[in-house]
Design a protein around this motif. Structure first.
Motif, PDB file in Angstrom:
ATOM      1  N   GLU A   1      -6.058 -30.857 -32.846  1.00  0.00           N
ATOM      2  CA  GLU A   1      -4.880 -31.327 -32.115  1.00  0.00           C
ATOM      3  C   GLU A   1      -3.981 -30.164 -31.701  1.00  0.00           C
ATOM      4  N   GLN A   2      -3.821 -29.183 -32.585  1.00  0.00           N
ATOM      5  CA  GLN A   2      -2.987 -28.025 -32.262  1.00  0.00           C
ATOM      6  C   GLN A   2      -3.586 -27.223 -31.110  1.00  0.00           C
ATOM      7  N   LEU A   3      -4.890 -27.046 -31.119  1.00  0.00           N
ATOM      8  CA  LEU A   3      -5.545 -26.298 -30.051  1.00  0.00           C
ATOM      9  C   LEU A   3      -5.485 -27.060 -28.732  1.00  0.00           C
ATOM     10  N   GLU A   4      -5.612 -28.365 -28.798  1.00  0.00           N
ATOM     11  CA  GLU A   4      -5.501 -29.186 -27.590  1.00  0.00           C
ATOM     12  C   GLU A   4      -4.113 -29.022 -26.982  1.00  0.00           C
ATOM     13  N   HIS A   5      -3.096 -29.045 -27.820  1.00  0.00           N
ATOM     14  CA  HIS A   5      -1.721 -28.859 -27.344  1.00  0.00           C
ATOM     15  C   HIS A   5      -1.537 -27.458 -26.751  1.00  0.00           C
ATOM     16  N   PHE A   6      -2.276 -26.499 -27.259  1.00  0.00           N
ATOM     17  CA  PHE A   6      -2.199 -25.108 -26.785  1.00  0.00           C
ATOM     18  C   PHE A   6      -3.072 -24.885 -25.549  1.00  0.00           C
ATOM     19  N   ARG A   7      -3.640 -25.975 -25.026  1.00  0.00           N
ATOM     20  CA  ARG A   7      -4.505 -25.966 -23.840  1.00  0.00           C
ATOM     21  C   ARG A   7      -5.797 -25.179 -24.071  1.00  0.00           C
TER      22      ARG A   7
ATOM     23  N   GLY B   1       8.020 -20.059 -29.134  1.00  0.00           N
ATOM     24  CA  GLY B   1       7.907 -19.405 -27.833  1.00  0.00           C
ATOM     25  C   GLY B   1       7.493 -20.292 -26.681  1.00  0.00           C
ATOM     26  N   GLY B   2       6.902 -21.439 -26.966  1.00  0.00           N
ATOM     27  CA  GLY B   2       6.381 -22.294 -25.908  1.00  0.00           C
ATOM     28  C   GLY B   2       4.960 -21.907 -25.547  1.00  0.00           C
ATOM     29  N   VAL B   3       4.215 -22.883 -25.058  1.00  0.00           N
ATOM     30  CA  VAL B   3       2.807 -22.657 -24.744  1.00  0.00           C
ATOM     31  C   VAL B   3       2.652 -21.596 -23.652  1.00  0.00           C
ATOM     32  N   ASP B   4       3.395 -21.724 -22.563  1.00  0.00           N
ATOM     33  CA  ASP B   4       3.236 -20.812 -21.434  1.00  0.00           C
ATOM     34  C   ASP B   4       3.530 -19.367 -21.818  1.00  0.00           C
ATOM     35  N   ALA B   5       4.692 -19.149 -22.420  1.00  0.00           N
ATOM     36  CA  ALA B   5       5.095 -17.776 -22.758  1.00  0.00           C
ATOM     37  C   ALA B   5       4.125 -17.150 -23.752  1.00  0.00           C
ATOM     38  N   LEU B   6       3.700 -17.938 -24.730  1.00  0.00           N
ATOM     39  CA  LEU B   6       2.806 -17.410 -25.764  1.00  0.00           C
ATOM     40  C   LEU B   6       1.437 -17.088 -25.189  1.00  0.00           C
ATOM     41  N   ARG B   7       0.877 -18.011 -24.416  1.00  0.00           N
ATOM     42  CA  ARG B   7      -0.450 -17.763 -23.841  1.00  0.00           C
ATOM     43  C   ARG B   7      -0.417 -16.559 -22.904  1.00  0.00           C
TER      44      ARG B   7
ATOM     45  N   VAL C   1       6.481 -14.099 -12.918  1.00  0.00           N
ATOM     46  CA  VAL C   1       5.382 -14.692 -12.144  1.00  0.00           C
ATOM     47  C   VAL C   1       5.649 -16.174 -11.888  1.00  0.00           C
ATOM     48  N   GLN C   2       6.070 -16.898 -12.922  1.00  0.00           N
ATOM     49  CA  GLN C   2       6.333 -18.327 -12.733  1.00  0.00           C
ATOM     50  C   GLN C   2       7.493 -18.548 -11.761  1.00  0.00           C
ATOM     51  N   TYR C   3       8.505 -17.692 -11.820  1.00  0.00           N
ATOM     52  CA  TYR C   3       9.629 -17.822 -10.896  1.00  0.00           C
ATOM     53  C   TYR C   3       9.159 -17.590  -9.459  1.00  0.00           C
ATOM     54  N   ALA C   4       8.250 -16.643  -9.263  1.00  0.00           N
ATOM     55  CA  ALA C   4       7.715 -16.408  -7.921  1.00  0.00           C
ATOM     56  C   ALA C   4       7.040 -17.667  -7.401  1.00  0.00           C
ATOM     57  N   HIS C   5       6.246 -18.331  -8.262  1.00  0.00           N
ATOM     58  CA  HIS C   5       5.582 -19.553  -7.829  1.00  0.00           C
ATOM     59  C   HIS C   5       6.596 -20.644  -7.510  1.00  0.00           C
ATOM     60  N   ALA C   6       7.601 -20.790  -8.357  1.00  0.00           N
ATOM     61  CA  ALA C   6       8.628 -21.811  -8.106  1.00  0.00           C
ATOM     62  C   ALA C   6       9.378 -21.520  -6.805  1.00  0.00           C
ATOM     63  N   ARG C   7       9.623 -20.251  -6.530  1.00  0.00           N
ATOM     64  CA  ARG C   7      10.304 -19.873  -5.290  1.00  0.00           C
ATOM     65  C   ARG C   7       9.444 -20.212  -4.078  1.00  0.00           C
TER      66      ARG C   7
ATOM     67  N   SER D   1       1.025 -22.824 -16.900  1.00  0.00           N
ATOM     68  CA  SER D   1       1.439 -23.734 -15.842  1.00  0.00           C
ATOM     69  C   SER D   1       2.082 -22.979 -14.685  1.00  0.00           C
ATOM     70  N   ALA D   2       2.013 -23.576 -13.507  1.00  0.00           N
ATOM     71  CA  ALA D   2       2.647 -23.028 -12.302  1.00  0.00           C
ATOM     72  C   ALA D   2       3.777 -23.973 -11.920  1.00  0.00           C
TER      73      ALA D   2
END
Length: 552
Positions: free
Chosen positions: A241-247, A394-400, A431-437, A547-548
């Motif tokens: 379950e933890q790995l699934e949550h970590f994508r 840290g959150g999934v995105d930042a950590l990965r 990078v994520q901010y660039a995508h959001a922009r 995520s983007a």
């Protein structure tokens, strides 16, 4: 025009020169070549050293060879300038309309842009976590969960057939100690000194008793086994379950026990014996791994008849190969350097090519800082830093992203505060901010009625547009190289460079009309470039399992 398309034009020019007798190259012309982006953009859009590679074989000095090739390339309308530098480098500039077509090609490909067939036909088993089902996944597992999953995505993007595998270390003394620790905790007794002492043991024991109350009525020996098996089932489910949550998803959860219960060990030993690499000595069965660079021979069966852990390793490798995997890739922790030669020796003793059929990647240690202090881990002492805790911090995105951003074989220190800071100095945010922009620009274009119904690639002639187009054109090659070298961190570094190229473009080139301005073809051309950039950043982030975001 992509680098690959430009390389093909050069190959065609070489073939034409050979066909009309202008050049004769000893050993023939190459089937493929690479063009590179010069470090100094003043030298051109792309460069090739093919004249230096082939000149001598053609009986010419490299500059003479380069002059002949340059004359032929200048006839191509897609190439606006060809210059010869130094001993024979050829610098090329690409026409804006040819370069601009990259943007439309990206939109046409969509999520498939960046994929290739460079590893097509390769079947790869990627084992990137090996853990005991006796406790939570910890920091070391977390690094491989991110890097291994990203590597699997990159290899698949390069055309390989990938199976992601988790090896469950569910046999041996550690499992018995786990069961004894749970039993002691359930009765309120002192946990054995060599057992598991984390707080999770008490919590898990209480859960088991609540869900299986009759377990306490079993005879003591049966209780240990029952607690071991009940704890195993629940702890493994928690890891999944933890790995699934970590994508991080696995195709196969392989049990070490199964190798022994289904006689996988006996089968492997017979196969290795047939290869002639086993011998008996001191009442034990040995594998002669010193024939294949190992520092000493290894025991398979002890004198008491018990198989060693090495016997499981050997059986597991044989099992993978018999399941049809051409290459078995192992991602191991820093404390497993000694396994490299012995695993390669297993492959050689099984009759395989240890340079092709098996690969071992070693990951270095990770330190986590929080508030300037190191977060320490020790599973048995109960001060473990778990995957779940790291994700919460840290959150999934930042950590990965941060774990994937560095070569796995380099030690890494992560600062939770820096990793989660919303500032351009934080790479994942950048990078994520660039995508959001980019997504915001597309939404604004839709509100203004700017449609992608026509596209003139020749209008993308600004220097910053060219820089961004060339960055986008590099993406397929970056992915293929990351797959070939098993280095997913190249994707992250590429995304940061491309995000930088986008921000510079956006600062210099107005994409949408202002106020009452009419929608001009240049607005649509730039919107096409923006949409293509958005696609590339999204595809690259997906390869890292990040995520983007559409808004930030």
């Amino acid at each position: 025009m992509t680098p690959e398309q430009l390389a093909e034009k050069i190959l065609q020019a070489l073939a034409a020169l050979a066909a009309d007798g202008t050049i004769t190259v000893e050993g023939g012309l190459p089937r493929e070549l690479k063009v590179e982006r010069p470090k100094n953009p003043e030298h051109g859009d792309y460069a090739t050293n093919v004249a230096m590679q082939l000149g001598k074989r053609a009986g010419l000095n490299p500059r003479q060879f380069a002059e002949l090739l340059a004359a032929r390339l200048r006839d191509d309308d897609a190439i606006t300038a060809v210059e010869i530098a130094g001993p024979g480098f050829i610098n090329l500039r690409v026409a804006a309309d040819a370069q601009g077509k990259v943007a439309q090609a990206i939109l046409d490909a969509g999520p498939a842009y960046g994929t290739s067939d460079s590893l097509q036909g390769r079947t790869i088993n990627l084992e990137f976590i090996s853990a005991n089902p006796t406790g939570p996944l910890h920091l070391g597992h977390t690094r491989w969960a991110a890097v291994g999953d990203a590597l699997a995505r990159v290899l698949a993007a390069a055309g390989a057939t990938i199976t992601r595998e988790f090896y469950i270390n569910d046999r041996g003394n550690q499992m018995d100690k786990f069961g004894a620790s749970l039993q002691a905790a359930a009765h309120g007794h002192k946990i054995p000194e060599d057992g598991y002492h984390g707080e999770y043991i008490v919590e898990l024991a209480q859960r088991i008793v609540a869900e299986v109350p009759d377990i306490l009525t079993l005879p003591e020996d049966e209780q240990v086994v029952a607690f071991r098996e009940a704890g195993y089932e629940r702890q493994l489910k928690e890891q999944q379950e933890q790995l699934e949550h970590f994508r991080t998803k696995f195709d196969v959860w392989f049990s070490e026990r199964s190798l022994h219960e289904q006689d996988g060990v006996g089968h492997a030993i017979q196969k290795l014996r047939d290869q002639g690499h086993l011998y008996d000595a001191d009442d034990a069965l040995w594998m002669r791994t010193t024939d294949f660079t190992d520092d000493k021979d290894r025991v398979l069966i002890r004198s008491n008849g018990e198989p060693t852990y090495f016997a499981s390793d050997a059986a597991y490798y044989v099992n993978k190969r018999e399941r049809g995997f051409e290459t078995c890739v192992y991602l191991l922790g820093a404390d497993h350097h000694g396994y490299v030669n012995r695993l390669k020796a297993i492959a050689a003793c099984a009759g395989d090519d240890p340079e092709h059929n098996i690969e071992i990647l070693i990951g270095q240690l990770v330190k986590i800082l929080k508030g300037g202090e190191e977060m320490r881990l020790s599973k048995r002492a109960g001060t473990i830093v778990t995957l779940a805790e790291l994700v919460e911090e840290g959150g999934v995105d930042a950590l990965r992203y941060t774990l994937c951003r560095f070569p796995a074989d380099s030690p890494l220190t992560l600062d939770i505060e820096e990793m989660t800071r919303q500032a351009s100095e934080n790479p994942v945010y950048y990078v994520q901010y660039a995508h959001a922009r980019l997504a915001s620009i597309v939404r604004n274009a839709d509100d203004l009625g700017v449609k992608l119904d026509e596209f003139d690639p020749g209008l993308l002639s600004h220097e910053r547009e060219g820089d961004l187009l060339r960055a986008l054109a590099e993406f397929p090659r970056v992915v293929a190289t990351a797959a070939e070298l098993r280095e997913p961190h190249r994707i992250a570094r590429y995304l940061e460079d491309t995000a930088s190229a986008f921000h510079k473009f956006y600062d210099s080139c107005r994409v949408l009309p202002r106020g009452d301005e009419e929608v001009e073809p240049v607005h649509k051309a730039r919107l096409t470039l923006v949409s293509a950039t958005r696609t590339v950043l999204a595809n690259g982030l997906d390869l890292l399992g990040v995520s983007a975001p559409e808004r930030m």
